[in-house]
Design a protein around this motif. Structure first.
Motif, PDB file in Angstrom:
ATOM      1  N   UNK A 100       0.743  -1.259   0.082  1.00 12.54           N
ATOM      2  CA  UNK A 100      -0.085   0.090   0.102  1.00 12.54           C
ATOM      3  C   UNK A 100       0.907   1.301  -0.045  1.00 12.54           C
ATOM      4  N   UNK A 101       1.767   1.291   0.796  1.00 14.05           N
ATOM      5  CA  UNK A 101       2.638   2.549   1.001  1.00 14.05           C
ATOM      6  C   UNK A 101       3.510   2.655  -0.175  1.00 14.05           C
ATOM      7  N   UNK A 149      -3.608   8.541   1.135  1.00 12.72           N
ATOM      8  CA  UNK A 149      -4.451   8.326   1.994  1.00 12.72           C
ATOM      9  C   UNK A 149      -5.280   6.827   1.657  1.00 12.72           C
ATOM     10  N   UNK A 177      -3.650   3.473   3.566  1.00 12.96           N
ATOM     11  CA  UNK A 177      -3.976   3.294   4.952  1.00 12.96           C
ATOM     12  C   UNK A 177      -5.579   3.130   5.091  1.00 12.96           C
TER      13      UNK A 177
END
Lengths: 435, 350
Positions: B289-290, B311, B314
């Motif tokens: 994801x990051x 965003x 997360x």
């Protein structure tokens, strides 16, 4: 039956092979080799400048880091469009999200080591502390915007571009003693610091250098970032009768302490001041312009409305008006200028290939010793004092200068020119802490 | 459930962890893959693998404490910090050998866990969780203020891990060290569950009153669970500190403790393989994801502010955890068990 087909197939293969050999004509004599022209030298536009950039897009520090990263993006666009890149080389950097998480930061630094980036940059001291152990071990240089003491002491491969919070504290106290203090005895200094390196850095600095500066360190109290009252701790400080209350913290708790000091009758009366993280426009807004009138700040960077920040304001207004008057936007713009200058010096000395091709260890050495450490007397367009990494190899601060500002009429105004902060060689003064 | 046609005729066979030739073959294949990973893996993913290994060791400890014994602990990061700082101080300041520092880290964390386990004798559930939260903050406060030993808020630099004079300077060797310790932790946990102690833990978890009536000493076994669980947290902390090269109190926040609780829930509470699945899932999801998803979304939707697309990472992380809790509360370990059952029955459905 089956063997018949096998025999026929094998026979066919042999026949075809024999035919192929028979039909193969002898190769004609090869002509003499013609000289081939060497490949054209790539243009600078085809050789971009990159570095490992960290950003806290998410996580608890996102509110502070987002405007910083926007400032860097705008500065990169400014350098690419208006200055033609760095010696013609465009900057192509995309920051990766660390989420203000140490574990993810470790994977980011590993990624940049893998990619052979010549340099990496972080916003905060926490992220740099997570990465610097690994970076220092392999020799990869890094530049941090907001540095804690441990980032650059003992000096290894990590640099910053301004005095840290401890330096700012000592710089203010020395200026205060020389310009404001009239009494014969040394001024009594009390500190009310945040319970992390933002607060503890100045505490350590003052413990080590109080005698040299000529002040008396009489009291230390700490607070949390989410504190709502410090009446009890300020009562203890008041009992020590300090002349100066230094608040190494962030805006919200700083405003709480100022209000509590006022409630206790300490303020106005004593001198109240704080370093760059504590004394911002937000502090004045939270405290109230009337109550904040007269508090001091130590600024390693110019004010938002300073003429030197015209380009910053232009790009902020155009792309990110929500971050107007945001000091962090300005701070990371300046950071980007400093990093660009380090690359410019490195490109002049060793060229693009030395920084982006070849063994990684050689790239890092080239970046650090032919780039960063040869930056001397660089003026980042007037946004801060001159950047110098060359004169003292143990001083990794870049700029050593601050301006003293004072809150007047709801804004901070400069009351001094650039003044130099003393260099604290922590590795020599406190070797048990800085190995 | 054994594969069709496989029977156990001896006690040793019944207790064996690897019972069939297929088990052995898969195990050896796993060993071969894991053992050769550094040869074909990039530095980034090798670092992720090391992080997964360290997380697994800590998660095994928490699983013993919370999964087996039912003592909810939301202060695990504090005990990891105890191990990290113990090892850092002993090796950096007092020049202890790394292996001795590693052992002392585990013992010190276990001892601190033993101390903070005393409330478990009087309170349980939510109230015990509050007590362990207090442990987290107390430990970090002590670390942050004991300047002379821990360096306070400024942290400490940690030397390379060194075994018999050989310094572990790179991730290639660190990987094997971490994987060896992780294998030890998993093997320990697996066997603990099958012993008298493990069964006592499970009895306490299921019904502590009934366990006490049966003659199980709650006082002894609860504190033992805290000791063992925190021992492995300390070992994980020590390995993490020597890998990263520095320690500071900010690296062991309360959110890390929450992450570990979520990790063992996703992996499967009270199972041996649960911590492994949880560690792999959480760390890989964090990376995906990051590092990949958010930049990909930013590139795909350039007109949106990149903070918006960042965003989403997360958000996705939180949604996945919620979906797990709703749809598969027994975690990935349960899914794995169902898969194994269906594989053994295939092509039959029951």
């Amino acid at each position: 039956m089956k063997s018949k087909w096998v025999i026929m197939g094998m026979t066919l293969v042999v026949v075809v092979a024999l035919l192929a050999i028979a039909c193969a004509a002898p190769a004609p004599p090869s002509p003499p080799p013609t000289p081939t022209p060497s490949p054209p030298k790539p243009k600078p536009e085809e050789q971009p400048i990159t570095w490992g950039a960290e950003a806290c897009w998410t996580g608890i520090a996102a509110e502070k880091c987002n405007p910083m990263e926007r400032g860097e993006e705008c500065c990169i666009e400014y350098i690419n469009k208006e200055k033609g890149g760095i010696l013609g080389h465009p900057i192509k950097v995309k920051a990766l999200d660390s989420g203000y998480d140490s574990a993810r930061m470790v994977t980011l630094i590993k990624r940049w080591i893998d990619e052979g980036q010549p340099l990496f940059c972080t916003h905060s001291s926490k992220m740099m502390e997570a990465a610097m152990g690994i970076a220092n071990r392999v020799g990869m240089p890094g530049i941090v915007n907001f540095a804690s003491v441990r980032c650059i002491h003992p000096p290894k491969h990590i640099y910053t571009h301004g005095p840290d919070y401890g330096d700012q504290t000592l710089g203010f106290l020395r200026w205060f003693k020389e310009n404001i203090w009239k009494e014969a005895r040394p001024p009594r200094v009390a500190m009310h610091g945040l319970n992390n390196p933002t607060g503890y850095g100045p505490k350590l600095a003052l413990e080590l250098m109080a005698d040299e500066i000529g002040v008396e360190f009489v009291a230390w109290e700490e607070h949390r970032a989410d504190t709502v009252s410090e009446m009890e701790s300020l009562t203890r400080i008041k009992a020590k009768n300090p002349d100066i209350l230094w608040i190494p913290s962030t805006p919200a708790p700083t405003s709480v302490i100022i209000k509590n000091a006022h409630a206790l009758g300490m303020w106005p009366g004593i001198v109240i001041g704080g370093h760059y993280a504590a004394m911002t426009k937000t502090t004045i807004d939270l405290t109230g312009a009337d109550l904040a009138e007269g508090i001091y700040g130590a600024m390693p960077i110019v004010d938002w409305y300073d003429p030197a920040a015209a380009k910053v304001r232009e790009y902020c207004k155009k792309y990110w008006p929500a971050y107007w008057e945001n000091a962090d936007f300005l701070a990371h713009w300046k950071h980007c200028l400093v990093v660009a200058e380090c690359f410019r010096v490195a490109l002049e000395n060793v060229g693009w290939e030395a920084l982006f091709t070849g063994p990684k260890e050689e790239r890092w050495k080239a970046m650090e010793y032919e780039g960063i450490r040869k930056v001397k007397g660089y003026d980042p367009e007037g946004l801060c004092g001159p950047i110098d990494y060359a004169t003292n190899p143990r001083d990794h601060r870049g700029s050593k200068y601050i301006k003293i500002v004072q809150a007047k009429g709801g804004v901070f105004k400069a009351v001094s020119d650039w003044i130099e902060c003393p260099f604290i060689d922590y590795a020599k003064l406190a070797p048990e802490l800085f190995k | 459930m054994l594969p069709c046609g496989v029977h156990n005729y001896t006690y040793a066979k019944d207790m064996a962890i690897l019972r069939t030739k297929t088990h052995w073959a898969l195990f050896l294949l796993l060993l071969a893959l894991a053992g050769t990973l550094p040869l074909y893996c990039s530095g980034t993913w090798l670092a992720v693998a090391i992080l997964i290994g360290i997380t697994t060791i800590a998660a095994v400890g928490l699983n013993i404490l919370t999964g087996y014994c039912g003592q909810l602990s939301i202060g695990h990061a504090g005990f990891i910090a105890v191990g990290a700082y113990t090892s850092a101080v002993l090796t950096a300041t007092y020049n202890f050998p790394f292996l001795l520092g590693l052992l002392c880290a585990g013992l010190m964390a276990g001892f601190i866990g033993f101390i903070f386990g005393f409330p478990s004798l009087r309170v349980k559930g939510f109230y015990l969780a509050i007590a362990t939260i207090a442990a987290q903050f107390i430990i970090l406060w002590v670390i942050g203020h004991w300047d002379k030993v821990t360096g306070g808020q400024l942290g400490l630099t940690v030397p390379f891990a060194s075994i018999a004079g050989f310094q572990i300077r790179d991730d290639f060797h660190m990987y094997y060290l971490v994987m060896f310790v992780a294998a030890l932790a998993i093997f320990f946990s697996m066997n603990l569950a099958r012993t008298r102690v493990g069964r006592a833990f499970v009895a306490i978890r299921d019904n502590d009153l009934a366990a006490e009536v049966m003659g199980i000493n709650l006082w002894f076994y609860k504190l033992l669970a805290f000791f063992i669980g925190c021992f492995w947290a300390g070992v994980a902390g020590s390995l993490g500190a020597h890998w990263m090269g520095s320690v500071s109190p900010e690296g062991y926040s309360f959110m890390e403790s929450i992450l570990y609780v979520g990790l063992i829930i996703i992996g499967g509470l009270g199972t041996t393989i649960g911590p492994i699945f949880g560690a792999i899932f959480i760390r890989l999801l964090d990376q995906l994801t990051g590092i990949y998803l958010s930049p990909a979304l930013t590139a795909a939707f350039p007109n949106l502010p990149s903070g918006f697309t960042t965003g989403i990472g997360p958000m996705l992380f939180g949604i996945i955890i919620i979906l797990f809790l709703v749809l598969e509360p027994r975690g990935l370990a349960h899914r794995w068990t169902l898969f194994k059952f269906s594989y053994r029955l295939w092509p039959f459905s029951y």
